[in-house]
Design a protein around this motif. Structure first.
Motif: not given
Length: 358
Positions: A210-238
């Protein structure tokens, strides 16, 4: 209502008697009436106290009543006393350790031993969570076996023989939301007779979210960052990248921190995306839990063709401990704090981890 009317009548009679005797003394009738009124008051108060106590005890009993279904919806019968536990899920094993129950574990899955062996009894039997030895599990005569939905991902109940032996087998599917993680904490605590400790852990977990979300809710649209979460790293094999999509607590966590997950709208919980698609997303930040690629952060920073990606240019690429984020228990908030400080270091710099060192 009858007690109130009786008390009112007695008090009226006492007042009337007092008026007749004046200030010079108190009549016997007044004294008797006052005594009777006091007795009624004491009786009513005692009954009210008893009713309150009974209500509290009833509420507490309801809160700690043994579950009759596991989180997967299966009917279960949890023993009144649980002294021998088998955990076939690392996330549950870590919770059991934090609940002070490591000494009651009589076996675990191989991953639990790999990750948390230092906190477990010596020479503990281990089993493959995907192909468990049912006969050996039954021979240990556990009071309860905690399993993970991953074990039955192939559509087969790999613990059928354990259930058939009459052993309580509780399945905890991988939580899809932060609130489900909280519910699982309560479930395990209630099953193992540690409901009070589990409630303390749950409260700490939920308050931090709840505390983290309260801080996150205060971040304005122009301050928002886009995040790509990856479980695996691309390689020539995969070259395929796996991430977290809709209905996952990881996507929820990133959103609660005030960021935008670039795979949040993917229908699959664990979608695969091409390397070209990932580059086109142009994330501001890349988070990875890939613990199999050596020096994964520098590997991502040096990927050919990614040079124009904002996260690569700014070196905003971070490794998040896989066990902490990918195992749905209270330590997910530790990963949330780690991610928060990676994405918005200035905003979350003073946030402390309540489960640090555990």
């Amino acid at each position: 209502m009858k007690k109130k009317n009786l008390l009112a009548g007695i008090l009226s009679a006492a007042l009337a008697a007092a008026a007749l005797t004046g200030c010079g003394g108190q009549s016997q009738s007044t004294t008797a009436a006052s005594t009777e009124a006091a007795a009624v008051q004491e009786t009513a108060a005692a009954e009210a106290s008893a009713e309150t106590t009974a209500a509290v005890e009833t509420t507490e009993a309801a809160e700690t009543a043994l579950p009759t279904k596991d989180p997967a919806g299966n009917d279960i019968t949890v023993p009144e006393s649980v002294t021998k536990i088998i955990s076939m899920a690392p996330s549950v094993t870590r919770l059991l350790i934090d609940l002070g129950l490591s000494d009651k574990l009589v076996a675990v899955d191989t991953y639990s031993q790999q990750y948390y062996g230092d906190n477990l009894p010596a020479d503990l039997p281990t089993f493959d969570m995907m192909q468990p030895d049912n006969e050996a599990i039954v021979a240990l005569q556990p009071d309860i076996v905690f399993t993970t939905g991953m074990s039955s991902s192939g559509g087969t109940d790999v613990y059928a023989s354990v259930r058939a032996a009459g052993i309580c087998t509780a399945d905890l599917p991988s939580a899809s939301s932060l609130s489900e993680i909280a519910d699982n904490i309560t479930f395990v605590g209630t099953c193992t007779g540690t409901a009070e400790k589990a409630e303390e852990i749950r409260t700490e977990y939920e308050n931090t979210v709840a505390d983290l979300k309260a801080i996150g809710d205060g971040i304005t649209e122009d301050e928002k960052k886009t995040v790509l979460y990856e479980i695996s790293t691309p390689s020539s094999d995969s070259p395929t990248i796996y991430s977290a999509g809709k209905d996952t607590y990881i996507t929820e966590a990133i959103t609660d921190l005030g960021a935008t997950s670039l795979t949040a709208d993917e229908e699959d919980q664990w979608p695969s995306i091409s390397e070209e698609a990932a580059i086109a997303m142009n994330p501001d930040v890349i988070l990875t839990t890939d613990s199999y690629t050596e020096d994964v952060v520098n590997t991502l920073l040096s990927l050919s063709g990614w040079e124009s990606v904002t996260a690569i240019q700014n070196k905003d690429v971070y490794y998040v401990d896989a066990n902490t984020l990918n195992q749905p228990n209270q330590h997910v908030v530790s990963a949330m704090i780690e991610m928060a400080k990676d994405i918005y270091p200035d905003v979350y710099q003073d946030v402390e981890d309540p489960f640090a060192g555990q």
